[in-house]
Design a protein around this motif. Structure first.
Motif, short mmCIF file in Angstrom:
data_model
loop_
_atom_site.label_atom_id
_atom_site.label_comp_id
_atom_site.label_asym_id
_atom_site.label_seq_id
_atom_site.Cartn_x
_atom_site.Cartn_y
_atom_site.Cartn_z
N ASP A 61 32.73 38.18 52.14
CA ASP A 61 33.75 39.03 50.93
C ASP A 61 33.55 38.23 50.07
OD1 ASP A 61 35.06 38.91 48.84
OD2 ASP A 61 36.82 40.05 49.51
N THR A 62 32.18 37.75 48.50
CA THR A 62 31.81 37.12 48.18
C THR A 62 33.00 36.39 47.22
OG1 THR A 62 31.32 38.97 46.78
CG2 THR A 62 29.21 37.33 48.32
N ASN A 63 33.69 37.57 46.86
CA ASN A 63 34.75 37.08 45.66
C ASN A 63 36.00 35.69 46.45
OD1 ASN A 63 33.59 39.08 43.81
ND2 ASN A 63 35.22 40.49 44.63
N THR A 64 35.91 35.79 47.25
CA THR A 64 36.86 34.89 48.43
C THR A 64 36.33 34.22 49.21
OG1 THR A 64 37.87 37.16 49.88
CG2 THR A 64 38.45 37.24 47.85
#
Length: 116
Positions: A61-64
């Motif tokens: 996940d690029t956000n987390t």
């Protein structure tokens, strides 16, 4: 679990699947791994970075910065890619019959062919 577990409506243990979809994905996670590997190779062939970086990128996940859960919607296309590839190769013949316990190993047809 070979078959869908009966406990899905009961209290599950720590690492048990939490639902039918989770059980199915865990049961078939080889398809997901195949999808990640084949897409990472394709990305490298297109000049989009190294295989290992791409493989990590595909399931992170690029956000987390954490790996997606196996039930994540983002992994579905990779799972489908792997499942389709596995389905194409399902024409593999079944495993040979077990030899009888009293049959001598060197008496097996394959061994005779090798000896000749």
């Amino acid at each position: 679990y070979e078959d869908m577990p009966d406990f899905l409506n009961k209290e599950a243990k720590l690492h048990d699947p939490t639902g039918e979809k989770h059980w199915y994905l865990e049961r078939n996670k080889t398809a997901l791994m195949y999808g990640i590997i084949s897409e990472a190779f394709a990305m490298e062939a297109r000049g989009e970075g190294s295989f290992s970086d791409n493989a990590v990128k595909l399931h992170t996940d690029t956000n987390t910065g954490k790996p997606y859960k196996i039930t994540s919607i983002e992994l579905e296309p990779l799972f489908e890619t792997g499942l389709n590839a596995i389905e194409k190769h399902k024409t593999v013949k079944t495993l040979p019959q077990k030899r009888k316990s009293k049959q001598r190993l060197l008496g097996a047809p394959m061994c005779r062919a090798i000896m000749n």
